[in-house]
Design an enzyme around this catalytic site. Structure first.
Site, PDB file in Angstrom:
ATOM      1  N   ASP A  16       0.802  -1.260  -0.082  1.00 27.49           N
ATOM      2  CA  ASP A  16      -0.117  -0.121  -0.105  1.00 27.49           C
ATOM      3  C   ASP A  16       0.803   1.224  -0.122  1.00 27.49           C
ATOM      4  O   ASP A  16       2.008   1.227   0.406  1.00 27.49           O
ATOM      5  CB  ASP A  16      -0.822   0.296   1.119  1.00 27.49           C
ATOM      6  CG  ASP A  16      -1.948   0.969   1.087  1.00 27.49           C
ATOM      7  OD1 ASP A  16      -2.467   1.418  -0.025  1.00 27.49           O
ATOM      8  OD2 ASP A  16      -2.659   1.045   2.232  1.00 27.49           O
ATOM      9  N   HIS A  33       2.924   3.601  -8.827  1.00 26.07           N
ATOM     10  CA  HIS A  33       2.720   2.008  -9.406  1.00 26.07           C
ATOM     11  C   HIS A  33       3.835   1.591  -9.922  1.00 26.07           C
ATOM     12  O   HIS A  33       4.286   0.609  -9.928  1.00 26.07           O
ATOM     13  CB  HIS A  33       1.330   1.485 -10.158  1.00 26.07           C
ATOM     14  CG  HIS A  33       0.099   2.088  -9.506  1.00 26.07           C
ATOM     15  ND1 HIS A  33      -0.071   1.807  -7.927  1.00 26.07           N
ATOM     16  CD2 HIS A  33      -0.965   2.871  -9.908  1.00 26.07           C
ATOM     17  CE1 HIS A  33      -1.308   2.126  -7.749  1.00 26.07           C
ATOM     18  NE2 HIS A  33      -1.881   2.672  -8.761  1.00 26.07           N
ATOM     19  N   LEU A 127      11.605 -20.088  -4.807  1.00 27.17           N
ATOM     20  CA  LEU A 127      10.377 -19.401  -4.415  1.00 27.17           C
ATOM     21  C   LEU A 127       9.133 -19.491  -5.143  1.00 27.17           C
ATOM     22  O   LEU A 127       9.212 -19.456  -6.333  1.00 27.17           O
ATOM     23  CB  LEU A 127      10.874 -17.947  -4.121  1.00 27.17           C
ATOM     24  CG  LEU A 127       9.733 -17.026  -3.793  1.00 27.17           C
ATOM     25  CD1 LEU A 127       9.712 -17.094  -2.311  1.00 27.17           C
ATOM     26  CD2 LEU A 127      10.106 -15.531  -4.331  1.00 27.17           C
TER      27      LEU A 127
HETATM   28  C1  FPP Z   1      -1.766   0.285  -3.462  1.00 24.08           C
HETATM   29  O1  FPP Z   1      -1.326   1.270  -3.497  1.00 24.08           O
HETATM   30  C2  FPP Z   1      -1.068  -0.318  -4.580  1.00 24.08           C
HETATM   31  C3  FPP Z   1      -1.732  -1.098  -5.721  1.00 24.08           C
HETATM   32  C4  FPP Z   1      -3.239  -1.049  -5.774  1.00 24.08           C
HETATM   33  C5  FPP Z   1      -1.252  -1.719  -6.681  1.00 24.08           C
HETATM   34  C6  FPP Z   1       0.054  -2.575  -6.375  1.00 24.08           C
HETATM   35  C7  FPP Z   1       0.670  -2.498  -7.839  1.00 24.08           C
HETATM   36  C8  FPP Z   1       1.885  -2.601  -7.703  1.00 24.08           C
HETATM   37  C9  FPP Z   1       2.960  -2.748  -6.679  1.00 24.08           C
HETATM   38  C10 FPP Z   1       2.687  -2.671  -8.980  1.00 24.08           C
HETATM   39  C11 FPP Z   1       3.044  -3.919  -9.884  1.00 24.08           C
HETATM   40  C12 FPP Z   1       2.980  -5.102  -9.274  1.00 24.08           C
HETATM   41  C13 FPP Z   1       3.332  -6.459  -9.699  1.00 24.08           C
HETATM   42  C14 FPP Z   1       3.153  -7.580  -9.042  1.00 24.08           C
HETATM   43  C15 FPP Z   1       3.963  -6.394 -10.799  1.00 24.08           C
HETATM   44  P1  FPP Z   1      -2.392   2.556  -3.568  1.00 24.08           P
HETATM   45  O2  FPP Z   1      -2.377   3.085  -4.788  1.00 24.08           O
HETATM   46  O3  FPP Z   1      -3.534   2.105  -2.746  1.00 24.08           O
HETATM   47  O4  FPP Z   1      -1.660   3.908  -2.736  1.00 24.08           O
HETATM   48  P2  FPP Z   1      -2.457   4.918  -1.808  1.00 24.08           P
HETATM   49  O5  FPP Z   1      -3.133   4.193  -0.747  1.00 24.08           O
HETATM   50  O6  FPP Z   1      -1.327   5.713  -1.383  1.00 24.08           O
HETATM   51  O7  FPP Z   1      -3.386   5.737  -2.755  1.00 24.08           O
END
Ligand code: FPP
Length: 245
Positions: A16, A33, A127
């Protein structure tokens, strides 16, 4: 960390804080992201190095479909790109890649890449990396209940034979031990509909670092926290000591 440390077999991660990481830098959310992919790579490397057997990361939840269309489309593009770029290296490092979630909801191009990546790495013995996409813990349990109900209806299963094991065998993580440790970055202390069934006895570790800033140092902090926990699974501390001493 020393070799005889109490290393968890399975670590689950709620990644997050990408959006806030980007906002702090005056950049669009998708920049967060994109930076988050780097943190996934580092986390996979550290997990393999520390001898963790399974790592499950929450990349896109059932609820994330309600985000702005542009953000969803950029995220999906990022998944395709990350798969294209990373799978060969994961394969070389003996990582077995598996996706969990409602993959039929994803665009066909991404579904194909997922299937190809799973097939390419299926025989690997290092893994086990599970990526949760279009995943929700309640969705997972509902799917399992539907399959069990179908088997009862068809006369292959009796209601009295439904137990913890038969439910677990129908879940997305069937065959993989439950996570021992859940890590969540970004400062919130919630499970957010992640692996609701499988996290029943997990130790929970939260940190304020935003996901793109998560790396070896924070991962080791979480592992140190885990190594010091006494896991009781409902037993008393005395019972646990009697078995382990
Ligand atoms: C949460 O941060 C994150 C996500 C919903 C997306 C997670 C994706 C990645 C880390 C990128 C790629 C992953 C892989 C496996 C290739 P948020 O957007 O909710 O952040 P915020 O709470 O600060 O708004």
């Amino acid at each position: 960390m020393a070799e005889d440390d109490n290393i968890p077999t399975h670590v689950a991660v709620i990644m997050d804080g990408n959006g806030r990481w980007a906002r702090k830098r005056g950049r669009p959310r998708h920049a967060g992201h994109r930076a988050g992919v780097g943190a996934v790579r580092e986390t996979v490397e550290v997990a393999a190095k520390r001898g963790i057997s399974y790592l499950t990361v929450f990349a896109f939840s059932s609820e994330n479909w309600s985000r702005p269309r542009e953000e969803i489309s950029k995220l999906m593009g990022l998944f395709v790109e990350a798969l294209q770029r990373e799978v060969d290296e994961l394969h070389q490092n003996n990582v077995r890649l598996r996706f969990i979630g409602a993959r039929q909801q994803l665009q066909p191009g991404l579904q194909d890449k997922i299937a190809a990546a799973e097939q390419q790495t299926a025989g690997n013995t290092g893994l086990g990396l599970q990526v949760a996409v279009a995943y929700g813990g309640r969705w997972d349990i509902v799917q399992a209940v539907r399959r069990l109900a179908m088997r009862v209806k068809q006369g292959h299963l009796s209601v009295d034979d439904i137990d913890d094991d038969s439910v677990a065998q129908e879940l997305e993580l069937a065959g993989i031990p439950d996570p021992d440790l859940l890590i969540r970055t970004g400062g919130e202390q919630r499970i957010s509909n992640f692996l609701l069934w499988n996290l029943a006895y997990a130790e929970l570790w939260f940190c304020d670092a935003l996901w793109p800033d998560f790396g070896e140092r924070q991962f080791d902090e979480a592992l140190t926290f885990f190594a010091r926990r006494e896991r009781r699974f409902g037993h008393t501390g005395e019972q646990v000591k009697a078995v382990t001493s």
